[in-house]
Design an enzyme around this catalytic site. Structure first.
Site, PDB file in Angstrom:
ATOM      1  N   GLU A  36       0.880  -1.160   0.000  1.00  0.00           N
ATOM      2  CA  GLU A  36       0.000   0.000   0.000  1.00  0.00           C
ATOM      3  C   GLU A  36       0.925   1.220   0.000  1.00  0.00           C
ATOM      4  O   GLU A  36       1.776   1.336   0.883  1.00  0.00           O
ATOM      5  CB  GLU A  36      -0.816  -0.029   1.290  1.00  0.00           C
ATOM      6  CG  GLU A  36      -2.108   0.708   1.208  1.00  0.00           C
ATOM      7  CD  GLU A  36      -2.834   0.665   2.549  1.00  0.00           C
ATOM      8  OE1 GLU A  36      -3.291   1.729   2.964  1.00  0.00           O
ATOM      9  OE2 GLU A  36      -2.914  -0.420   3.160  1.00  0.00           O
ATOM     10  N   ARG A 263       4.813 -13.056   9.699  1.00  0.00           N
ATOM     11  CA  ARG A 263       5.556 -11.848   9.373  1.00  0.00           C
ATOM     12  C   ARG A 263       6.878 -11.804  10.143  1.00  0.00           C
ATOM     13  O   ARG A 263       7.072 -12.513  11.121  1.00  0.00           O
ATOM     14  CB  ARG A 263       4.729 -10.606   9.660  1.00  0.00           C
ATOM     15  CG  ARG A 263       4.360 -10.403  11.114  1.00  0.00           C
ATOM     16  CD  ARG A 263       3.721  -9.027  11.342  1.00  0.00           C
ATOM     17  NE  ARG A 263       2.722  -8.701  10.352  1.00  0.00           N
ATOM     18  CZ  ARG A 263       2.677  -7.531   9.690  1.00  0.00           C
ATOM     19  NH1 ARG A 263       3.575  -6.607   9.924  1.00  0.00           N
ATOM     20  NH2 ARG A 263       1.741  -7.283   8.828  1.00  0.00           N
ATOM     21  N   LYS A 273       4.011   0.632  10.099  1.00  0.00           N
ATOM     22  CA  LYS A 273       4.182   1.846   9.296  1.00  0.00           C
ATOM     23  C   LYS A 273       3.678   3.070  10.055  1.00  0.00           C
ATOM     24  O   LYS A 273       4.227   4.158   9.909  1.00  0.00           O
ATOM     25  CB  LYS A 273       3.444   1.708   7.962  1.00  0.00           C
ATOM     26  CG  LYS A 273       4.266   0.938   6.936  1.00  0.00           C
ATOM     27  CD  LYS A 273       3.738   1.142   5.536  1.00  0.00           C
ATOM     28  CE  LYS A 273       2.709   0.090   5.219  1.00  0.00           C
ATOM     29  NZ  LYS A 273       2.349   0.042   3.793  1.00  0.00           N
TER      30      LYS A 273
HETATM   31  P1  ATP Z   1      -0.406  -1.636   6.822  1.00  0.00           P
HETATM   32  O1  ATP Z   1      -0.599  -1.717   8.286  1.00  0.00           O
HETATM   33  O2  ATP Z   1      -0.316  -0.245   6.304  1.00  0.00           O
HETATM   34  O3  ATP Z   1      -1.299  -2.532   6.010  1.00  0.00           O
HETATM   35  P2  ATP Z   1       1.665  -3.420   6.029  1.00  0.00           P
HETATM   36  O4  ATP Z   1       2.968  -3.508   6.719  1.00  0.00           O
HETATM   37  O5  ATP Z   1       0.768  -4.585   5.990  1.00  0.00           O
HETATM   38  O6  ATP Z   1       1.028  -2.159   6.667  1.00  0.00           O
HETATM   39  P3  ATP Z   1       1.532  -3.325   3.160  1.00  0.00           P
HETATM   40  O7  ATP Z   1       2.020  -2.254   2.270  1.00  0.00           O
HETATM   41  O8  ATP Z   1       0.107  -3.657   3.108  1.00  0.00           O
HETATM   42  O9  ATP Z   1       1.949  -2.887   4.596  1.00  0.00           O
HETATM   43  O10 ATP Z   1       2.421  -4.619   2.965  1.00  0.00           O
HETATM   44  C1  ATP Z   1       2.690  -5.191   1.719  1.00  0.00           C
HETATM   45  C2  ATP Z   1       3.002  -6.627   1.884  1.00  0.00           C
HETATM   46  O11 ATP Z   1       4.092  -6.815   2.770  1.00  0.00           O
HETATM   47  C3  ATP Z   1       1.826  -7.396   2.469  1.00  0.00           C
HETATM   48  O12 ATP Z   1       1.627  -8.559   1.717  1.00  0.00           O
HETATM   49  C4  ATP Z   1       2.259  -7.708   3.865  1.00  0.00           C
HETATM   50  O13 ATP Z   1       1.701  -8.925   4.270  1.00  0.00           O
HETATM   51  C5  ATP Z   1       3.779  -7.772   3.746  1.00  0.00           C
HETATM   52  N1  ATP Z   1       4.407  -7.406   5.027  1.00  0.00           N
HETATM   53  C6  ATP Z   1       4.205  -6.302   5.745  1.00  0.00           C
HETATM   54  N2  ATP Z   1       4.911  -6.332   6.887  1.00  0.00           N
HETATM   55  C7  ATP Z   1       5.591  -7.507   6.901  1.00  0.00           C
HETATM   56  C8  ATP Z   1       6.493  -8.138   7.820  1.00  0.00           C
HETATM   57  N3  ATP Z   1       6.833  -7.566   8.974  1.00  0.00           N
HETATM   58  N4  ATP Z   1       6.979  -9.346   7.491  1.00  0.00           N
HETATM   59  C9  ATP Z   1       6.651  -9.925   6.333  1.00  0.00           C
HETATM   60  N5  ATP Z   1       5.807  -9.397   5.436  1.00  0.00           N
HETATM   61  C10 ATP Z   1       5.273  -8.201   5.699  1.00  0.00           C
HETATM   62 MG    MG Z   2      -1.284  -4.285   4.693  1.00  0.00          MG
END
Ligand code: ATP
Ligand code: MG
Length: 560
Positions: A36, A263, A273
Site C-alpha cells: 500500500e 511476518r 508503518k
Molecule cells: P499496513 O498496516 O499499512 O497494512 P503493512 O505492513 O501490511 O502495513 P503493506 O504495504 O500492506 O503494509 O504490505 C505489503 C506486503 O508486505 C503485504 O503482503 C504484507 O503482508 C507484507 N508485510 C508487511 N509487513 C511484513 C512483515 N513484517 N513481514 C513480512 N511481510 C510483511
Molecule cells: Mg497491509
C-alpha cells in the site's frame, strides 16, 4: 525444481511444487507483491518481497508489483516512487516491465459489485459507522442483521449507482456483502465492500467518490491479474474465507490460492508503518532514510547491501509460526557480506599523537596495505608514513592490565601494514592528561616482521597526522533500548528509544579514500564497516557505521 529438493522446501514452495505436479494452474506460477503506497518499505517487506519475487523466479514464473492503492486518504506518489526504487535496489524485476495498480481496476471492481447486487449477494446499507459496529457483534455474540438487508435488487442497483454519482455524503451509506451475521468469523458478517469518500485519489483524481474495501479489491485484483499464489502474512488467515467467498460468489474463472506466512518481527526496532511515520513526523529520527530506521532506504544509507538483506531473508526462511528474530542476525549477514567485498582503510577516532623520534621531519615514506585480505585481486593501497602519526587512545594504556597487548610504556607494538614502534615516553599536559607519545620505529621491521625473529603481540591502526583526511563518523546503535518496544502497555513506546542510538565523532581517515562517492562502503580496520553518507562534502567526508566488527577485547573485559 528437482524433486529431491522437496525435503528442504518451506511450506509455500512445497505447495507450489505440488500444484505444478498436479497441473493446477496449467503450469503457471504468478505471484504478486502488493504494497500500500502509504509509507516506505521496511525489512519486513523485504521478507515478503524475497518470498513473492523469489518463488516466481525459482519456478520460472512472474511476480507483479501491484500498488494496493485503494485508500485515497493516506497515499502518495512519494511512497510509490520509493517502493519501486527499493524493490529494484533489492535486485528484483517486476514482470511485464510494468507496475500494476489496484486503482486501474476501479471500473471493473465497480462492475463486479453491481454483479453481486444482481445476484442478490450485496446490498446498500444506511447504518452509521457506529451502528455498524454495534450490529457486528463480538467473538462471543452473533451479529444483528441490518434493517436494510432485504432491500430489493432494483433499489440496491439504483442506490449504488447514486452513491457512485456522489449524491450521498461520506459515511452515510455502504455497500455490504450479504453473507451471514451469525458466522463465527466476524469478517463474514456482511462486511462493507464500498464506502463513500469524497476525496481525490493521487491517480484517479476526482473520478471516484466511492472506494472499494481491501478484502473485496484484493482478491479480485489477484483474479484479474491471473495470480496463482497470493502469498500474504498470517493476519490475513482469518480473511481467507472472505477472499474465497467473493471469488466463488462471482464465479471468477481465476481463483488464486491465498497462502499465509508469519511476518518478520525484529528485536530492538518497530515495523508498524504507523509508528515509523510517527518517528519521522515527530523528528525523533532524521527522515525515512535515517540509518537507524528498519526501512530499506535507511538500511541502504547505513551501508547494507542487497545481497546481505537477501541472505538474511533466506536464512530466516518461511514458516507459519510467529517469532522474534534477533537483529544480531541481520547484522551478522551484512558483516559476512562486507567482509568479502569491502576495501579496508585505517581510520582513527580518538586520536593520540605519536611522534616517531628517529624518523626525519618532513619525510614521507610510502607503505603498502592490502585492500582486502579476503580478496587478493583487489590489490593494494598506498599508506603515507610520517614522523607524526595518530593512533587511537584506546590502543594505549599507561598501566596495562594483563591481557592488554597493545601499546604501553616500554612496549613494542606493530603498526598495521607498517613498522614495529616502541613507546619511550609519555607526555602529559598540566592536568595530567596524556597528549603525546614519543616512540621510535625499527626500520628493519617494514612489512610487519622483525628479521631477528622477535615477536609483538599487538597490531594497531594508525594514520599520518599530516596526510590524513579529517571527517565525521556517525556511530549508530540500536534504535530502541528494549527488545520489543511497546510490548509493555504501561510505557509509551517512544520513551523506549535508545538515547545513545547516534554518536558523532571526528575521525582521521587514511588518504586513499579521497574522491570516493556516497554509498562507498569500506571497513575501518579493527573497528567496523562504514558507508559514505550523502551529507558528505569534498572538504568533509561523513561516514555511517554500518555494523561494528566483533570486539574481543570488550568481551574479555566483560568476563573479568
Ligand atoms: P499496513 O498496516 O499499512 O497494512 P503493512 O505492513 O501490511 O502495513 P503493506 O504495504 O500492506 O503494509 O504490505 C505489503 C506486503 O508486505 C503485504 O503482503 C504484507 O503482508 C507484507 N508485510 C508487511 N509487513 C511484513 C512483515 N513484517 N513481514 C513480512 N511481510 C510483511
Ligand atoms: Mg497491509
Amino acid at each position: 525444481m528437482p524433486e529431491e529438493r522437496k525435503e528442504s522446501l518451506d511450506f509455500v514452495r512445497s505447495i507450489v511444487v505440488d500444484d505444478l505436479k498436479n497441473d493446477k494452474h496449467g503450469g503457471a506460477v504468478v505471484t504478486r507483491f502488493p504494497p500500500e503506497p502509504n509509507g516506505y518499505l521496511h525489512i519486513g517487506h523485504a521478507k515478503a518481497i524475497c518470498i513473492d519475487f523469489g518463488i516466481a523466479a525459482e519456478f520460472n514464473g512472474n511476480c507483479h508489483l501491484r500498488m494496493d492503492d485503494t485508500n485515497p486518504t493516506k497515499e502518495d506518489l512519494e511512497y510509490e516512487d520509493s517502493i519501486k526504487q527499493d524493490v529494484s535496489w533489492l535486485g528484483w524485476k517486476w514482470s511485464d516491465n510494468k507496475v500494476y495498480y489496484a486503482s486501474d481496476y476501479y471500473e471493473q471492481l465497480y462492475q463486479y459489485a453491481v454483479e453481486l447486487i444482481k445476484r442478490g449477494k450485496a446490498y446498500v446499507c444506511d447504518l452509521s459507522q457506529d451502528d455498524l459496529k454495534e450490529h457486528r457483534g463480538s467473538l462471543t455474540e452473533a451479529g444483528l442483521e441490518s434493517p436494510y438487508r432485504s432491500r430489493s435488487i432494483e433499489d440496491n442497483l439504483d442506490l449504488f449507482e447514486r452513491m457512485r454519482r456522489g449524491e450521498f455524503p461520506d459515511g452515510s451509506k455502504t455497500l455490504r456483502a450479504k453473507i451471514d451475521m451469525n458466522s463465527p468469523n466476524i469478517h463474514m458478517r456482511d462486511p462493507a465492500i464500498y464506502r463513500i469518500r469524497h476525496t481525490s485519489h493521487h491517480r484517479t483524481g476526482d473520478t471516484w467518490c466511492i472506494y472499494p474495501m481491501y478484502d473485496f479489491a484484493h482478491c479480485l485484483s489477484d483474479s484479474i491479474e491471473g495470480i496463482t499464489h497470493s502469498i500474504c502474512t498470517l493476519e490475513f488467515e482469518i480473511h481467507r474465507p472472505l477472499y474465497d467467498w467473493f471469488l466463488d460468489a462471482l464465479e471468477c474463472k481465476c481463483h488464486p490460492q491465498q497462502i499465509e506466512f508469519a511476518r518478520l518481527n525484529l528485536s530492538y526496532t518497530v515495523m508498524s508503518k504507523r509508528k515509523l511515520l510517527e518517528l519521522v513526523k515527530s523528528g525523533l529520527v532524521n527522515g525515512w532514510d535515517d540509518p537507524r530506521m528498519p526501512t530499506i532506504c535507511g538500511l541502504r544509507r547505513r551501508g547494507y547491501t542487497p545481497a546481505a538483506i537477501r541472505k538474511f531473508c533466506d536464512i530466516i526462511g518461511v514458516t507459519k509460526y510467529n517469532s522474534l528474530t534477533d537483529i544480531a542476525l541481520l547484522e551478522h549477514c551484512v558483516r559476512e557480506d562486507l567482509n568479502k567485498t569491502a576495501p579496508r582503510i585505517m581510520a582513527v577516532m580518538n586520536p593520540l599523537k605519536v611522534v616517531i623520534e628517529n624518523f626525519p621531519e618532513g619525510q614521507v615514506e610510502e607503505l603498502e596495505g592490502v585492500i582486502n585480505p579476503e580478496d587478493p585481486e583487489m590489490g593494494s593501497r598506498k599508506l603515507p608514513f610520517t614522523r607524526e602519526l595518530y593512533i587511537d587512545r584506546n590502543d594505549f594504556m599507561e598501566e596495562p592490565p594483563k591481557k592488554f597487548f597493545r601499546l604501553a610504556p616500554g612496549r613494542e607494538v606493530r603498526l598495521r601494514w607498517g613498522y614495529f614502534i616502541l613507546c619511550k615516553e609519555v607526555i602529559k599536559n598540566a592536568d595530567g592528561e596524556i597528549i603525546e607519545l614519543r616512540c621510535t620505529y625499527d626500520p628493519e621491521t617494514r612489512g610487519g616482521s622483525a628479521p631477528d625473529g622477535r615477536k609483538v603481540k599487538g597490531t594497531i591502526h594508525w594514520v599520518s597526522a599530516s596526510h590524513s583526511i579529517k571527517g565525521e563518523a556517525r556511530i549508530y546503535d540500536r534504535l530502541f533500548s528494549v527488545e520489543i518496544p511497546g510490548v509493555d502497555k504501561d510505557v509509551d513506546w517512544k520513551d523506549q528509544l535508545n538515547p545513545d542510538s547516534l554518536a558523532i565523532k571526528p575521525v582521521y581517515l587514511e588518504p586513499s579514500i579521497d574522491g570516493v562517492k556516497p554509498g562507498y562502503t569500506c571497513q575501518f580496520e579493527r573497528q567496523g564497516y562504514y558507508c559514505l553518507d550523502p551529507d558528505s562534502t569534498p572538504e568533509k567526508p561523513v561516514f555511517n557505521l554500518t555494523v561494528s566488527l566483533k570486539d574481543t577485547w570488550a568481551k574479555i573485559q566483560q568476563k573479568e
